[in-house]
Design a protein around this motif. Structure first.
Motif, mmCIF file in Angstrom:
data_model
loop_
_atom_site.group_PDB
_atom_site.id
_atom_site.type_symbol
_atom_site.label_atom_id
_atom_site.label_comp_id
_atom_site.label_asym_id
_atom_site.label_seq_id
_atom_site.Cartn_x
_atom_site.Cartn_y
_atom_site.Cartn_z
ATOM 1 N N GLN A 13 36.615 43.341 20.493
ATOM 2 C CA GLN A 13 36.854 43.931 21.814
ATOM 3 C C GLN A 13 36.559 42.887 22.892
ATOM 4 N N PHE A 14 37.226 43.033 24.039
ATOM 5 C CA PHE A 14 37.055 42.108 25.151
ATOM 6 C C PHE A 14 36.525 42.886 26.349
ATOM 7 N N ILE A 15 35.362 42.477 26.841
ATOM 8 C CA ILE A 15 34.702 43.168 27.948
ATOM 9 C C ILE A 15 34.716 42.253 29.156
ATOM 10 N N ILE A 16 35.311 42.738 30.240
ATOM 11 C CA ILE A 16 35.508 41.937 31.439
ATOM 12 C C ILE A 16 35.246 42.801 32.672
ATOM 13 N N PRO A 17 35.053 42.191 33.834
ATOM 14 C CA PRO A 17 35.053 42.988 35.058
ATOM 15 C C PRO A 17 36.414 43.676 35.228
ATOM 16 N N ARG A 18 36.407 44.969 35.522
ATOM 17 C CA ARG A 18 37.659 45.704 35.676
ATOM 18 C C ARG A 18 38.547 45.071 36.761
ATOM 19 N N ALA A 19 37.919 44.423 37.720
ATOM 20 C CA ALA A 19 38.677 43.769 38.791
ATOM 21 C C ALA A 19 39.635 42.713 38.262
ATOM 22 N N HIS A 20 39.414 42.211 37.042
ATOM 23 C CA HIS A 20 40.237 41.134 36.502
ATOM 24 C C HIS A 20 41.186 41.602 35.395
ATOM 25 N N ALA A 21 41.355 42.909 35.227
ATOM 26 C CA ALA A 21 42.238 43.413 34.172
ATOM 27 C C ALA A 21 43.671 42.948 34.391
ATOM 28 N N GLY A 22 44.116 42.934 35.636
ATOM 29 C CA GLY A 22 45.470 42.482 35.925
ATOM 30 C C GLY A 22 45.675 41.017 35.581
ATOM 31 N N LEU A 23 44.641 40.210 35.789
ATOM 32 C CA LEU A 23 44.736 38.797 35.448
ATOM 33 C C LEU A 23 44.896 38.621 33.942
ATOM 34 N N MET A 24 44.124 39.369 33.171
ATOM 35 C CA MET A 24 44.244 39.282 31.716
ATOM 36 C C MET A 24 45.660 39.642 31.288
ATOM 37 N N ALA A 25 46.236 40.658 31.904
ATOM 38 C CA ALA A 25 47.606 41.050 31.570
ATOM 39 C C ALA A 25 48.582 39.933 31.891
ATOM 40 N N SER A 26 48.347 39.226 33.009
ATOM 41 C CA SER A 26 49.244 38.128 33.382
ATOM 42 C C SER A 26 49.161 36.974 32.398
ATOM 43 N N TRP A 27 48.063 36.897 31.653
ATOM 44 C CA TRP A 27 47.914 35.880 30.618
ATOM 45 C C TRP A 27 48.530 36.322 29.297
ATOM 46 N N GLY A 28 49.092 37.522 29.276
ATOM 47 C CA GLY A 28 49.700 38.036 28.061
ATOM 48 C C GLY A 28 48.731 38.723 27.126
ATOM 49 N N LEU A 29 47.541 39.063 27.615
ATOM 50 C CA LEU A 29 46.538 39.739 26.805
ATOM 51 C C LEU A 29 46.564 41.219 27.166
ATOM 52 N N GLY A 30 47.139 42.025 26.287
ATOM 53 C CA GLY A 30 47.368 43.432 26.572
ATOM 54 C C GLY A 30 46.096 44.243 26.667
ATOM 55 N N PRO A 31 46.209 45.505 27.120
ATOM 56 C CA PRO A 31 45.020 46.328 27.385
ATOM 57 C C PRO A 31 44.412 46.994 26.163
#
Length: 276
Positions: free
Chosen positions: A102-120
């Motif tokens: 699992q990947f735990i990140i600040p929710r504020a950066h969820a969109g950035l992770m998606a832009s890197w191709g890392l799905g939710p």
């Protein structure tokens, strides 16, 4: 002179370390990165295992002790905030194919992770005082002040630290932060066994270059004492020459002000075993 450990024996050690109850093993990965094992559970925090920030003044003083592929199986990957030396797209992309992680990140950066191709599918977004449990490891987010609080339009903090509980042990990784009174209040009843706190500090010259500040060595020691941490491990030094601090100052300040405070200095690739 070799300033770090990086070899096949290290990889084997990371995969084969066996711990009794009430014991944790930490491997320093450089900067604010750590592999943490409690019993048979492993997680990694802020793994910067590439040269992504390289350029200009940002020159690594030592290579990563391991590659992402050489890390053992992980319950979770935690990132405290979106700076390349904490939330490294290259490292995360190589870890993301691990289906049990699992990947735990600040929710504020969820969109950035998606832009890197890392799905939710395996991403858990966190905000201040929220908790999640991953395969028996409890993780609680604590807001950090990287010079100041920053939040997105929904009030999600961009900078976090994490309180990690497993097997009767509690470890606090502050992420990048300065000391501030609320932080000590939030943490003083958490019964922290190990506190991982930055010491590289901040000053006029670095601020003028747009480098966001952290605790200096005095603030780190004061914070560890204020929250009653049993052990403090300083971090966020040694990686970049222009954004560094001499850890000897931290040791000297502890000796002067908090002589009973337990601490340990770590070098990249080192394993430290803590027993409660």
């Amino acid at each position: 002179m070799k300033l770090y450990r990086s070899d096949a024996a290290l990889q084997q050690e990371m995969k084969e370390t066996s711990l009794p109850p009430g014991t944790a093993a930490l491997w320093a990965l450089g900067q604010a990165g750590f592999l943490i094992q409690i019993e048979d559970k492993r997680l990694v925090i802020d793994p910067y295992l590439s040269n992504k920030t390289a350029g200009g003044l940002w020159v690594r003083q030592f290579p990563a002790p391991v590659t992402p592929e050489q890390l053992p199986e992980l319950e979770a990957v935690l990132c405290t905030h979106q700076h390349d030396d904490h939330m490294d797209a290259s490292t995360l992309a190589k870890l993301y194919p691990r289906q049990t992680t699992q990947f735990i990140i600040p929710r504020a950066h969820a969109g950035l992770m998606a832009s890197w191709g890392l799905g939710p599918e395996r991403i858990i977004g966190m905000n201040h005082m929220e908790s999640a449990t991953v395969n028996g490891v409890e993780i609680r987010a604590i807001a950090a002040m990287h010079d100041r609080f920053e939040q997105d339009d929904q009030g999600n903090h961009r900078y976090l630290g994490y309180v990690i509980r497993c097997g009767g042990l509690t470890i606090y990784h502050s992420g990048d932060t300065i000391g501030f009174p609320e932080l000590a209040e939030w943490l003083k009843d958490e019964r922290i066994d190990i506190a991982l706190i930055p010491i590289n500090g901040r000053d006029y010259a670095r601020t003028a270059q747009g480098i966001v500040g952290n605790c200096n060595y005095r603030e780190a020691a004061d914070l560890a004492a204020a929250i009653g941490a049993d052990m403090v491990i300083p971090m966020h030094f040694g990686m970049f020459a222009h954004n560094d601090e001499n850890p000897a100052y931290f040791v000297d300040y502890l000796y002067t002000r908090y002589r009973a405070q337990k601490f340990h200095m770590m070098t990249a690739g080192e394993r430290f075993i803590y027993m409660k």
